[in-house]
Design an enzyme around this catalytic site. Sequence first.
Site, PDB file in Angstrom:
ATOM      1  N   THR A  61       0.838  -1.197   0.000  1.00 51.92           N
ATOM      2  CA  THR A  61       0.000   0.000   0.000  1.00 51.92           C
ATOM      3  C   THR A  61       0.876   1.251   0.000  1.00 51.92           C
ATOM      4  O   THR A  61       2.109   1.175  -0.128  1.00 51.92           O
ATOM      5  CB  THR A  61      -0.987  -0.025   1.193  1.00 51.92           C
ATOM      6  OG1 THR A  61      -1.939   1.026   1.044  1.00 51.92           O
ATOM      7  CG2 THR A  61      -0.272   0.115   2.527  1.00 51.92           C
ATOM      8  N   LYS A  65       3.654   1.402  -3.821  1.00 56.82           N
ATOM      9  CA  LYS A  65       3.113   0.646  -4.955  1.00 56.82           C
ATOM     10  C   LYS A  65       3.940   0.790  -6.232  1.00 56.82           C
ATOM     11  O   LYS A  65       3.942  -0.110  -7.076  1.00 56.82           O
ATOM     12  CB  LYS A  65       1.669   1.055  -5.229  1.00 56.82           C
ATOM     13  CG  LYS A  65       0.697   0.630  -4.146  1.00 56.82           C
ATOM     14  CD  LYS A  65      -0.739   0.948  -4.508  1.00 56.82           C
ATOM     15  CE  LYS A  65      -1.688   0.488  -3.418  1.00 56.82           C
ATOM     16  NZ  LYS A  65      -3.110   0.669  -3.796  1.00 56.82           N
ATOM     17  N   ASN A  86       0.370  -4.008  -6.071  1.00 58.38           N
ATOM     18  CA  ASN A  86      -0.162  -4.041  -4.704  1.00 58.38           C
ATOM     19  C   ASN A  86      -0.207  -5.461  -4.138  1.00 58.38           C
ATOM     20  O   ASN A  86      -0.652  -5.652  -3.007  1.00 58.38           O
ATOM     21  CB  ASN A  86      -1.563  -3.407  -4.640  1.00 58.38           C
ATOM     22  CG  ASN A  86      -2.632  -4.305  -5.212  1.00 58.38           C
ATOM     23  OD1 ASN A  86      -2.452  -4.885  -6.291  1.00 58.38           O
ATOM     24  ND2 ASN A  86      -3.746  -4.433  -4.516  1.00 58.38           N
ATOM     25  N   ASP A 105      -5.627  -4.243  -7.516  1.00 59.63           N
ATOM     26  CA  ASP A 105      -6.477  -3.049  -7.449  1.00 59.63           C
ATOM     27  C   ASP A 105      -7.335  -2.940  -8.708  1.00 59.63           C
ATOM     28  O   ASP A 105      -8.486  -2.500  -8.643  1.00 59.63           O
ATOM     29  CB  ASP A 105      -5.628  -1.780  -7.323  1.00 59.63           C
ATOM     30  CG  ASP A 105      -5.126  -1.534  -5.907  1.00 59.63           C
ATOM     31  OD1 ASP A 105      -5.716  -2.096  -4.960  1.00 59.63           O
ATOM     32  OD2 ASP A 105      -4.155  -0.783  -5.751  1.00 59.63           O
ATOM     33  N   GLY A 128      -5.499  12.674  -7.828  1.00 64.95           N
ATOM     34  CA  GLY A 128      -4.251  12.029  -7.426  1.00 64.95           C
ATOM     35  C   GLY A 128      -3.546  11.402  -8.608  1.00 64.95           C
ATOM     36  O   GLY A 128      -4.176  11.071  -9.629  1.00 64.95           O
ATOM     37  N   GLY A 130      -0.830   8.927  -7.910  1.00 62.46           N
ATOM     38  CA  GLY A 130      -0.001   7.855  -7.355  1.00 62.46           C
ATOM     39  C   GLY A 130      -0.335   6.489  -7.933  1.00 62.46           C
ATOM     40  O   GLY A 130      -1.033   6.359  -8.942  1.00 62.46           O
ATOM     41  N   GLY A 131       0.151   5.455  -7.253  1.00 69.54           N
ATOM     42  CA  GLY A 131      -0.016   4.090  -7.745  1.00 69.54           C
ATOM     43  C   GLY A 131      -1.466   3.667  -7.902  1.00 69.54           C
ATOM     44  O   GLY A 131      -1.828   3.005  -8.877  1.00 69.54           O
ATOM     45  N   ALA A 132      -2.314   4.032  -6.948  1.00 68.84           N
ATOM     46  CA  ALA A 132      -3.727   3.650  -7.040  1.00 68.84           C
ATOM     47  C   ALA A 132      -4.406   4.323  -8.223  1.00 68.84           C
ATOM     48  O   ALA A 132      -5.267   3.733  -8.879  1.00 68.84           O
ATOM     49  CB  ALA A 132      -4.450   4.005  -5.744  1.00 68.84           C
ATOM     50  N   LEU A 213     -11.722   5.830  -2.888  1.00 68.05           N
ATOM     51  CA  LEU A 213     -11.026   4.585  -2.571  1.00 68.05           C
ATOM     52  C   LEU A 213     -10.861   4.384  -1.071  1.00 68.05           C
ATOM     53  O   LEU A 213     -10.604   3.274  -0.610  1.00 68.05           O
ATOM     54  CB  LEU A 213      -9.656   4.543  -3.251  1.00 68.05           C
ATOM     55  CG  LEU A 213      -9.613   3.886  -4.642  1.00 68.05           C
ATOM     56  CD1 LEU A 213     -10.537   4.578  -5.617  1.00 68.05           C
ATOM     57  CD2 LEU A 213      -8.189   3.863  -5.190  1.00 68.05           C
TER      58      LEU A 213
END
Length: 253
Positions: A61, A65, A86, A105, A128, A130-132, A213
Site C-alpha cells: 500500500t 506501490k 499491490n 487493485d 491524485g 499515485g499508484g492507485a 477509494l
Amino acid sequence: MPTYGLIGFPLSHSFSQKYFTDKFLREGIAGARYELFPIEHVSAFPDLLKAHPDLCGLNVTIPHKESILPFLNELDPVAAEVQAVNTIRITKNAKGLHLKGFNTDTFGFRQSIKPFLESHHERALILGTGGASKAVAWVLKEIGVDCYFVSRQGASDSGKKMNVFRYEELNDHVMKHFPLIINTTPIGMFPDTDKAPAIPYEFIGPRHFLYDLIYNPAETFFLAEGRKRGAQVLNGLSMLQQQAEKAWEIWNS
C-alpha cells in the site's frame, strides 16, 4: 508457519490484517497468519524478507506501490502495463526467492464500480497521480471511459505526458463535463476525517458519481459533500474486499 502481510507506511488505517485473520478463522485455514510490516522507506524491503523467511505473499500500500518495482523479479502483464503493484507472490527456487508482482487493485476497482456505471459516465476525473490512480486509469481505459488526472502540480506531476488538471483549474465547465470523480488520494482518511480534496463541490449535482477509494471512515467528507448535492456515492470497501480475495487466489495459484 506460512506468513502473509502488508507493507506500507503508515498502517494504522489497515483493513487487511483483520480481513485475512477473520478469513483464516472462518474458512478453517490453519497455520497461516497475516502481519503488518510498516516500513517507511522501501530500501528496508530486502531486510524484511531476510527477517521473515516464511513469507509467502505480501500486499503493498501507500507509498510503495511504484517504488517496490525494482525489487521484484517479474511482473504480471497487467502490473507491467499499470506500472504499480499491490500484491507480491513469493516463491522459492534454486536461486533463492522469486518475487512476482501483480495489481489486484484493477480487479477490485472494476468489480466494485461496474454495477453503478451509467451511460453518461463517459468522462472521469481521477484525483491524485499515485499508484492507485494508475490502476483506476487502466480500468477506465479498458471500459471506454476517458479520464483526466487532477493534481497540485498539474502535468509536471508525472514524467509522462498525461491529461492533467490542477485543482485550481476545476470550474463549472470542467465539473459539468466530468460526471465521474474518483478520489485516489489519502485525503480524508482516518484520523484526518475533516479534510477533503479541494474540488469545487458547489458544481456537483445529481448526474455526478463520486467514488472514494478510502473506506475508513465509511463516508468521507468528499462523499458527504457529494451526497448532499444529490450525487451517487460509493466508498472503497468493496474494492478492498475484491482485491484481497484476488490476492489470496494469486498466492495460492
